[in-house]
Scaffold this active site. Structure first.
Site: not given
Length: 264
Positions: A154, A169
């Site tokens: 990501s 995350y």
């Protein structure tokens, strides 16, 4: 000397693809592309009922004897991962391509995050990638398969983007990027390539409404040079490239697809 790139280098027809987190969103989008390009697809997801429904819907797009199968899979449970890989190999003869797509995010400040929430995020986003990659690579090595493993990193593993309260995350995705590079080096001798896609803000059923006018993240569009969200299908061509022989010299890459967000 290697020949010039041919259209056939992009051909993945007849390959077997394992996609985690395949019930909806990006996982479903990847699956649709691989089914349409003639692959047998095994979709794994913790939501067994929904992933089987998704597989049944995608099966209608399949040509010939190509199959799309949905199976229950908790990527944090090694026994389940090992069984799904074994069943896929037994059914189709090999696993050629893996898309480690399963992931979760828990938006909470670090000082408020519980250890259980931290471990859960790391379990799905990082340990799950490790377990699926480990067992898929074992199967590839045993059968001398020149495989391709594609991990979902990501832009949040590259920069601390808004919303900022997602430390677990961000950390997990940064770790996925390094794990990708480590696997690429270790498995190069076996002809297994390992790469990662690092998406930016993507428009899915869950996130799309937040970016609409009046949504809590609508103002973030001004931070993206292209001034819009990415569409799931805009990741599919890259996944297809990384899965195919057209990318035969690409391994250990972490490729950003973020509309330019991480450039500024």
């Amino acid at each position: 000397m290697r020949k010039e790139v041919q259209a056939t280098d992009f051909n993945v027809s007849g390959k077997t693809v394992l996609i985690t987190g395949g019930a909806r969103g990006l996982g479903r989008s990847y699956a649709e592309t691989f089914v349409q390009h003639g692959c047998n697809v095994v979709l794994g997801d913790v939501n067994t009922e929904q992933v089987k429904q998704t597989a049944a819907e995608l099966q209608k797009l399949a040509a010939g004897e190509t199959q799309c199968i949905g199976v229950g899979l908790d990527v944090t449970q090694e026994a389940q991962v090992e069984q799904v890989v074994s069943d896929a190999v037994q059914t189709f003869g090999s696993i050629d391509i893996v898309v480690n797509n399963a992931g979760i995010v828990d938006r909470v400040g670090i000082e408020e995050m519980t250890l259980d929430a931290w471990n859960r995020t790391m379990g799905v986003n990082l340990t799950g990638v490790f377990l699926v990659s480990k067992h898929a690579a074992r199967a590839m090595i045993e059968r001398k398969t020149r495989g391709s493993i594609i991990n979902m990193a990501s832009m949040s593993g590259i920069i601390v983007n808004v919303p900022m309260e997602q430390a677990a995350y961000n950390t997990s995705k940064a770790a996925v990027a390094m794990f990708t590079k480590s696997c690429a080096v270790e498995w190069a001798e076996y002809g297994i390539r390992v790469n990662a896609i690092a998406p930016g803000y993507m428009k899915t059923d869950m996130t799309g409404p937040d970016f609409e006018p009046g949504g809590k993240y609508h103002s973030l569009l001004d931070m993206i040079p292209m001034r819009r969200l990415g569409l799931p299908q805009e990741l599919n061509g890259l996944a297809l490239f990384l899965a195919s022989e057209a990318s035969s010299y690409v391994t250990g890459a972490v490729l950003s697809v973020d509309g330019g967000y991480t450039l500024i």
